[in-house]
Design an enzyme around this catalytic site. Structure first.
Site, PDB file in Angstrom:
ATOM      1  N   SER A  51       0.854  -1.200   0.000  1.00 36.66           N
ATOM      2  CA  SER A  51       0.000   0.000   0.000  1.00 36.66           C
ATOM      3  C   SER A  51       0.883   1.241   0.000  1.00 36.66           C
ATOM      4  O   SER A  51       2.017   1.188   0.482  1.00 36.66           O
ATOM      5  CB  SER A  51      -0.874   0.035   1.249  1.00 36.66           C
ATOM      6  OG  SER A  51      -0.122   0.500   2.354  1.00 36.66           O
ATOM      7  N   ASP A  52       0.373   2.346  -0.544  1.00 38.89           N
ATOM      8  CA  ASP A  52       1.094   3.587  -0.263  1.00 38.89           C
ATOM      9  C   ASP A  52       0.936   3.847   1.233  1.00 38.89           C
ATOM     10  O   ASP A  52       0.073   3.270   1.902  1.00 38.89           O
ATOM     11  CB  ASP A  52       0.588   4.767  -1.113  1.00 38.89           C
ATOM     12  CG  ASP A  52       1.655   5.878  -1.197  1.00 38.89           C
ATOM     13  OD1 ASP A  52       2.564   5.920  -0.320  1.00 38.89           O
ATOM     14  OD2 ASP A  52       1.600   6.709  -2.116  1.00 38.89           O
ATOM     15  N   TRP A  53       1.772   4.731   1.748  1.00 34.43           N
ATOM     16  CA  TRP A  53       1.865   4.892   3.201  1.00 34.43           C
ATOM     17  C   TRP A  53       0.565   5.482   3.781  1.00 34.43           C
ATOM     18  O   TRP A  53       0.227   6.638   3.513  1.00 34.43           O
ATOM     19  CB  TRP A  53       3.082   5.737   3.538  1.00 34.43           C
ATOM     20  CG  TRP A  53       4.308   4.905   3.805  1.00 34.43           C
ATOM     21  CD1 TRP A  53       5.093   4.969   4.926  1.00 34.43           C
ATOM     22  CD2 TRP A  53       4.884   3.874   2.991  1.00 34.43           C
ATOM     23  NE1 TRP A  53       6.106   4.036   4.852  1.00 34.43           N
ATOM     24  CE2 TRP A  53       6.009   3.345   3.691  1.00 34.43           C
ATOM     25  CE3 TRP A  53       4.560   3.302   1.774  1.00 34.43           C
ATOM     26  CZ2 TRP A  53       6.795   2.312   3.190  1.00 34.43           C
ATOM     27  CZ3 TRP A  53       5.341   2.256   1.272  1.00 34.43           C
ATOM     28  CH2 TRP A  53       6.441   1.776   1.972  1.00 34.43           C
TER      29      TRP A  53
END
Ligand code: BGC
Length: 709
Positions: free
Chosen positions: A249-251
């Site tokens: 996932s992106d952060w």
């Protein structure tokens, strides 16, 4: 040791063909539910959990696309002993402007080697989102407006990284084409647009580049968050494209446990900012909640097994259980690669007989502008690098002049919030320009970092620029400098198009440097003095003004009041729009000048089955050695559906000595002629006539020929 013994014993009890898959199955069968869950979420801001009992280490990640990011310490607790410097490579826009996929590989090799040296398993790059609007704050990290160019450069980069034993993480999947409201914006586009423009780079990354991981983006697509997207991840990426690696996932991009579990997120990353300084990653969506869901029978454990399997697959492929060959940091080879990319990626946009300067006969130069002394490595957001060194333009010019030329520097403008024209600085600049034979103006955009303010000065993650205008009232300064000394070379740094309309007619020479990395100042000086013949080409159209560009003229940016954003321009992104709609840009896609000239001749087109071989001869007709990017565009002359006026379908870069000729041969496969039929849900080749156009930019077409299918 413990791990190897267990694996050996267990491998005997499984019967799959692939020994690594056997080992992975064995490991999974040894894990408790809690241990599996531990592997699918962050254990600190840049690691995800391991299983110590089974010898599985934490997975260590780092930004970013053009250098290994400085250390922030575990969970951002400053690490005073951090050995965190790295090579600062030219950023994505400059890399792609080389149009040289070998340099894509070389770039990846540096990144991979340094990530490995710094103890990372995954490097968070390359960033390959389409440059859809000149305003996107992250264009500087991305490669192009064209999917083919993106694909070729990204594939090289991924291979370069992964040959060093670490995993690339291709980002941001998908449609993260702006930073404005990136966490909330919902992108809508036709299936055809998705398939022809926004997906090809990712498809090539997976199928040709063998990318081991991908990062899901923050935004929504057709109403669902991209980081857990049933269609984009499960259906397209994993099923159709056969992606066997892990989606990270992106952060902080995960929003829902069930969706993440079902719709393809393999690892939830982020920092538990709410709990700092003592973060608790058990709170994450893909942490303890998953344990309860599996225990209560609401989710099958096999879903989790698939995620763990994907992570372990990447771990095995990157030798995390064996011995990885050692990496290296900022070696002379890395420095040479950074220099070469800058030399080939800096673009000469305009040149009315001033460049190159002759070192022996130039007596005095005025260097003007704050970017002549500014360092850029530390800014831009997550792509920041603590550069081992960064040669500024002033340093590059001074060192090349080697005492033989009088160089005077004038700041011209100051990098301050809402920077207005500063009369005193302008006067100084004008005086310096008037008193020198030649003036070199170095301005443009910057990254934000220690500055506590943000405005349109910045190419930066998390924000878009409000306009295409130069910040700090540079237009006024440039106009004054050009008036004081017509022999002024304008050099602009930045992540893309700039409105130059106020002074361009008076400027004899303009260079776009992008962000050219730690050797940038040296490369620039070598180009200015003709030690290097420029060969960079624009990877994005420079419109005259913002409202000429498709997303803006159609009012399709930045989304409506509910943050729904329909990509109304559809397929007509970048030059596809300008050429189809006959809009005159400032500088066209693929444009870039050289100090020599090239002649194109003898085009032949040979069709065999559904493949066309394009052959031609290119001759260096000038007096200095140089490189040319031969670009092949295809125009569908008899389409029953809307098709862009022309599309880039092949290119190559060749190096020629004066007078030398080379035969070029490029192959157009069936897909070069196809379009996506959204009724049949597949790419189709429609019978009819296609015009093959060959040239040195999207509008400088010198050879043409037809082919029938
Ligand atoms: C960015 C990613 C980056 C991640 C980790 C996010 O804000 O969008 O590109 O890799 O942070 O720093």
């Amino acid at each position: 040791m413990l791990l190897s013994l267990m694996l050996l014993l267990l491998a005997c009890s499984t019967n799959k063909q692939d020994p690594t898959e056997n080992k992975i199955d064995s490991l999974i069968s040894l894990m408790t539910l809690e241990e599996k869950v531990n592997m699918v979420h962050a254990s600190s801001s840049f690691t995800s959990g391991g299983v110590e009992r089974l010898g599985i280490p934490e997975w260590t990640m780092s930004d970013g696309p053009h250098g290994v990011r400085k250390e922030h310490g575990r969970d951002w607790v400053a690490d005073s002993d951090a050995k965190d410097s790295a090579s600062y490579l030219p950023t994505g826009i400059t890399l792609a402007a080389t149009w040289n996929s070998d340099l894509g590989y070389a770039f990846g090799k540096v990144l991979g080697s340094e990530a490995n040296y710094r103890g990372k398993d995954v490097i968070l790059g390359p960033g390959i989102n389409i440059m859809r609007t000149p305003l996107n704050g992250r264009n500087f990290e991305y490669l192009s407006e064209d999917p083919l160019l993106i694909s070729k450069m990204a594939v090289g980069c991924i291979k370069g990284i992964q040959d060093q034993g670490v995993a690339a993480c291709v980002k941001h999947y998908l449609a993260n084409n702006q930073e404005y409201e990136r966490n909330f914006v919902n992108v809508e586009m036709s299936e055809r647009t998705l398939r022809e423009i926004y997906l090809p780079g990712f498809k090539a990354a997976v199928q040709e580049g063998g990318a081991l991981t991908l990062m899901g983006s923050y935004n929504k697509f057709r109403g669902q968050y991209c980081t857990h997207h049933e269609y984009l991840i499960n259906k397209v990426l994993k099923e159709e494209y056969g992606f066997k690696g892990a989606v990270i996932s992106d952060w902080g991009a995960v929003h829902n446990t069930l969706e993440a579990l079902k719709f393809g997120t393999d690892v939830e990353m982020g920092t538990d900012l709410s709990m700092l300084p003592t973060p608790n990653y058990h709170n994450f969506f893909m942490a303890d909640t998953v344990i309860s869901l599996v225990k209560s029978g609401q989710v099958q454990e096999s879903l989790l097994d698939d995620k763990v399997r994907r992570i372990l697959r990447v771990m095995f492929k990157t030798n995390m259980f064996g011995k990885r060959a050692p990496g290296a940091l900022n070696t002379p080879e890395h420095q040479a690669i950074a220099l070469k990319i800058a030399e080939e990626g800096i673009v000469l946009l305009k040149n009315n007989a001033i460049l190159p300067l002759t070192k022996a006969s130039t007596k005095s130069i005025a260097v003007i502008g704050a970017n002549a002394t500014r360092k850029h490595a530390g800014g831009g957001g997550s792509s920041q690098v603590n550069a081992k060194y960064e040669i500024t333009p002033l340093e590059g010019l001074t060192s090349l002049a080697d005492g033989g030329i009088t160089i005077k520097y004038a700041e011209g403008y100051r990098i301050v919030k809402d920077g207005k024209a500063d009369k005193k600085l302008i006067e100084e600049a004008v005086k310096a320009a008037a008193g020198a034979e030649v003036a070199i103006y170095v301005g443009g955009f910057i990254h934000g970092y220690s500055d506590s303010w943000n405005d349109n000065a910045f190419d930066s993650e998390g924000q878009d620029k409000p306009s295409m205008n130069l910040p700090f009232a540079q237009d006024e300064l440039i106009a004054a400098v050009l008036k004081a000394n017509p022999n002024t070379i304008i050099v602009l740094y930045g992540g893309g198009p700039v409105d130059m309309t106020k002074w361009i007619d008076n400027a004899k020479s303009i260079i776009h440097a992008g962000y050219p990395g730690m050797e940038g100042g040296k490369a620039l000086a070598k180009i200015i003095f003709g030690e290097v013949n420029p060969s960079g080409k624009l990877t994005v159209t420079f419109p005259k003004k913002l409202d000429d560009s498709p997303a803006h003229v159609l009012n399709a940016y930045p989304g409506d009041s509910s943050l729904n954003e329909e990509y109304k321009e559809g397929l007509l992104v970048g030059y596809r729009y300008f050429d189809t709609k006959n809009v005159e840009p400032q500088f066209v896609f693929g444009h870039g000048l050289s100090y020599t000239t090239f002649g194109y001749s003898d085009l032949t087109l040979a069709k065999s089955d559904k493949m066309v071989t394009v052959k031609l001869t290119v001759k260096n007709t000038g007096h200095v050695a140089g490189a040319e990017v031969v670009q092949v565009y295809v125009k569908d002359e008899q389409a029953s559906v809307e098709r862009p006026d022309k599309e880039l379908k092949a290119f190559t870069k060749i190096f020629l000595n004066p007078g030398e000729s080379k035969d070029v041969s490029l192959v157009l496969n069936e897909d070069a002629f196809q379009y996506y039929d959204d009724v049949k849900h597949q790419f189709v080749l429609e019978a009819g006539r296609f015009n093959i156009q060959v040239g040195s930019s999207s509008r400088n077409i010198t050879l043409k020929g037809d082919i029938e299918f």
